[in-house]
Write an enzyme that holds these catalytic residues in place. Structure first.
Site, mmCIF file in Angstrom:
data_model
loop_
_atom_site.group_PDB
_atom_site.id
_atom_site.type_symbol
_atom_site.label_atom_id
_atom_site.label_comp_id
_atom_site.label_asym_id
_atom_site.label_seq_id
_atom_site.Cartn_x
_atom_site.Cartn_y
_atom_site.Cartn_z
ATOM 1 N N ILE A 84 0.217 13.861 7.683
ATOM 2 C CA ILE A 84 0.369 15.138 8.403
ATOM 3 C C ILE A 84 1.848 15.329 8.761
ATOM 4 O O ILE A 84 2.436 14.447 9.401
ATOM 5 C CB ILE A 84 -0.447 15.149 9.726
ATOM 6 C CG1 ILE A 84 -1.911 14.781 9.468
ATOM 7 C CG2 ILE A 84 -0.339 16.501 10.408
ATOM 8 C CD1 ILE A 84 -2.732 14.631 10.751
ATOM 9 N N THR B 275 0.830 -1.211 0.000
ATOM 10 C CA THR B 275 0.000 0.000 0.000
ATOM 11 C C THR B 275 0.868 1.267 0.000
ATOM 12 O O THR B 275 0.723 2.130 -0.872
ATOM 13 C CB THR B 275 -0.906 -0.003 1.253
ATOM 14 O OG1 THR B 275 -1.665 -1.216 1.243
ATOM 15 C CG2 THR B 275 -1.856 1.172 1.253
ATOM 16 N N VAL C 155 4.136 8.709 11.948
ATOM 17 C CA VAL C 155 3.104 9.260 12.839
ATOM 18 C C VAL C 155 2.096 10.079 12.027
ATOM 19 O O VAL C 155 2.476 11.003 11.309
ATOM 20 C CB VAL C 155 3.732 10.162 13.930
ATOM 21 C CG1 VAL C 155 2.647 10.688 14.858
ATOM 22 C CG2 VAL C 155 4.784 9.406 14.718
ATOM 23 N N ASP D 266 -0.900 0.507 18.039
ATOM 24 C CA ASP D 266 -0.415 1.397 16.968
ATOM 25 C C ASP D 266 -0.358 2.851 17.466
ATOM 26 O O ASP D 266 0.635 3.550 17.237
ATOM 27 C CB ASP D 266 -1.361 1.276 15.759
ATOM 28 C CG ASP D 266 -0.987 2.200 14.626
ATOM 29 O OD1 ASP D 266 -0.003 1.919 13.927
ATOM 30 O OD2 ASP D 266 -1.681 3.222 14.448
ATOM 31 N N ALA E 151 12.618 -4.245 -3.541
ATOM 32 C CA ALA E 151 12.406 -5.634 -3.107
ATOM 33 C C ALA E 151 10.976 -5.763 -2.614
ATOM 34 O O ALA E 151 10.487 -4.910 -1.868
ATOM 35 C CB ALA E 151 13.380 -6.002 -1.985
ATOM 36 N N GLY F 228 -3.451 5.341 4.567
ATOM 37 C CA GLY F 228 -3.784 5.230 3.149
ATOM 38 C C GLY F 228 -2.540 5.376 2.291
ATOM 39 O O GLY F 228 -1.513 5.887 2.734
ATOM 40 N N GLY G 261 0.287 9.530 9.378
ATOM 41 C CA GLY G 261 0.282 9.418 7.913
ATOM 42 C C GLY G 261 0.812 10.653 7.214
ATOM 43 O O GLY G 261 1.987 10.998 7.337
ATOM 44 N N LYS H 273 2.961 5.472 18.074
ATOM 45 C CA LYS H 273 3.064 6.846 17.568
ATOM 46 C C LYS H 273 3.224 7.850 18.714
ATOM 47 O O LYS H 273 3.986 8.813 18.613
ATOM 48 C CB LYS H 273 1.824 7.169 16.732
ATOM 49 C CG LYS H 273 1.754 6.319 15.448
ATOM 50 C CD LYS H 273 0.376 6.384 14.815
ATOM 51 C CE LYS H 273 0.294 5.538 13.556
ATOM 52 N NZ LYS H 273 -1.092 5.366 13.080
HETATM 53 N N1 HSE Z 1 -3.190 1.344 10.908
HETATM 54 C C1 HSE Z 1 -2.764 2.702 10.940
HETATM 55 C C2 HSE Z 1 -3.987 3.588 11.175
HETATM 56 C C3 HSE Z 1 -2.092 3.055 9.641
HETATM 57 O O1 HSE Z 1 -5.106 3.098 11.031
HETATM 58 O O2 HSE Z 1 -3.813 4.737 11.516
HETATM 59 C C4 HSE Z 1 -1.332 4.337 9.674
HETATM 60 O O3 HSE Z 1 -0.295 4.301 10.614
#
Ligand code: HSE
Length: 438
Positions: A136, A13, A132, A201, A43, A302, A134, A205
């Protein structure tokens, strides 16, 4: 000037998005970076060539170590995710004198101290903006834009999947599992979705944010972490009735006793801008002494939003390749020798307000018993909501909001309340933050 050569680990992705953004915006990127940036070696275990126009022009194998050690590669971009082999690959790339760009929050939160020390020794950069929130640019904002400030606290909606789930449950009354499946299909969720739902997650962050905000080493093992799987539609509705939204927040604050580091569902006043951040969007609110509150908002997950941050890091590294390592922006915002050993507080020491939901027998005196226990523990009640009993049942939900109190006193009070014969089951407790920025 010769172009900079990039080795890409992963074409999923985020890797696919990075490949496409770098190619699509190549001309604009040369104008910004001062020289071309080209992916020469990638790779990937598997990838879909139909989503990657131009992929035939580069060498793609399934040997990630060949990329990390390729003498022609200047910057290794790690987009595999997870702890291993990502750690080994990054350390190998550093040992081979390569700069590294990564979107891997788990890697930085757990192994960042080791990785940055290795990079320091070799005089190379490790950039991690995409780790952290995405797309931003929050790392850059805190590390550079707010460098004049003492940061007091920061909080963030930093897991897009969790925010997407809470929003869909609230707005459309959808089931938890159903929304989670959609988040997985859209490429938002982690390979192991419990990382999203149980707050791991977000804890990765928050570890990184706290480190660059306060100049402390990365301490993932000290984050208090609670997920959203126990949040019910009733709690969401009762919170709304009282003027609050439930958001899954990462929260870190500097206090006289140390640093708070916690991830949990939180009621916040619905009038706050951050309370209105919905869907997969992320936001980070930083309260700093000189500038006051600043809010950063954007897509937190994303393909191309995350690629936006990865490519910005590649450009940043390209621009500073020839800068003396001692004059570059430090990895954790503060000079490595100036990191502070201020302790992270235990959750029991933290003070916050609370939302409580109890199921009580519908008879006189019950509420008095509960309020007596809370009063004896030094807790003040700010609001009480008693709902009608459901047809044929003599149990009523009672919802209370409390003033700020130490977590240890709340734990003791809840334990006592749960022993009352007139209280059924467990007390639901959700922390509440007013997010005042005075
Ligand atoms: N799984 C994470 C989220 C992806 O939903 O924020 C981005 O770090």
């Amino acid at each position: 000037m010769n172009p900079v050569n990039v080795g890409l680990l992963g074409l999923g992705t985020v890797g696919g998005g990075t490949f496409n953004v770098l190619n699509r915006n190549a001309e604009e990127i040369v104008r910004r970076a001062g020289r071309g940036i080209q992916i020469t070696h990638a790779a990937a275990r598997e990838y879909d060539p139909s989503r990657l126009p131009g992929i035939d022009a580069i060498t793609v194998s399934n040997d990630a170590f060949a990329v990390a050690t390729d003498p022609a590669v200047d910057i290794v971009v790690e987009l595999i995710g997870g702890y291993e082999p990502a750690r080994e690959l990054v350390l190998k790339a550093i040992a081979n004198g390569k700069h590294v760009v990564t979107a891997n929050k788990a890697l930085i939160a757990l192994h960042g101290n080791e990785i940055f020390a290795a990079a320091q020794d070799k005089g190379v950069m490790v950039a991690f903006e995409a780790a952290v929130a995405g797309g931003i640019p929050i790392i850059k904002a805190i590390r550079e834009g707010l460098a004049a400030n003492e940061i007091e606290w920061l909080t963030g909606i930093i897991n897009g999947t969790g925010n997407f789930i809470l929003t869909e449950m609230r707005d459309k009354g959808r089931d938890f599992d159903d929304v989670l499946k959609e988040a997985q299909q859209l490429g938002y969720a982690e390979a192991d979705p419990t990382f999203d739902i149980e707050g791991i997650d977000a804890a990765h962050k928050l570890t990184i944010l706290a480190s660059i905000a306060f100049g402390i080493p990365l301490q993932f093992d000290r984050v208090y972490t609670e997920g959203i799987s126990h949040i019910t539609r009733e709690d969401v509705a009762y919170a709304e009735e009282l003027g609050y939204r439930i958001k899954h927040l990462g929260f870190t604050r500097r206090t006289a006793m140390g640093i708070e580091l916690r991830v949990h569902p939180t009621l916040i006043p619905e009038r706050r801008l951050i309370a209105n951040v919905d869907g997969v969007m992320n936001a980070v609110l930083v309260n700093a002494d000189a500038v006051g509150p600043t809010l950063y908002y954007g897509a937190g997950a994303g393909s191309e939003p995350t690629a936006s941050a990865v490519v910005a890091d590649i450009i940043d590294v390209t621009r500073t390749l020839t800068v003396d390592p001692g004059n570059r922006v430090p990895h954790l915002a503060f000079q490595p020798h100036a990191l502070s050993d201020v302790p992270i507080m235990d959750m029991e020491e933290v003070e916050t307000a609370y939302y409580l939901r109890l199921l009580a027998t519908d008879k006189p005196g019950v509420l008095a018993d509960v309020t007596r226990i809370l009063g004896d523990s030094g807790l003040c009640i700010e609001a009480i909501l008693q709902k009608e009993p459901m047809a044929g049942v003599d149990e009523v939900p009672i919802i209370m909001l409390t003033h700020t109190v130490g977590e240890q006193y709340m734990n003791a009070a809840i334990e006592q309340i749960e022993t009352l014969e007139t209280i059924h089951g467990k007390v639901t407790r959700i922390r509440l933050e007013h997010l005042d920025c005075d």
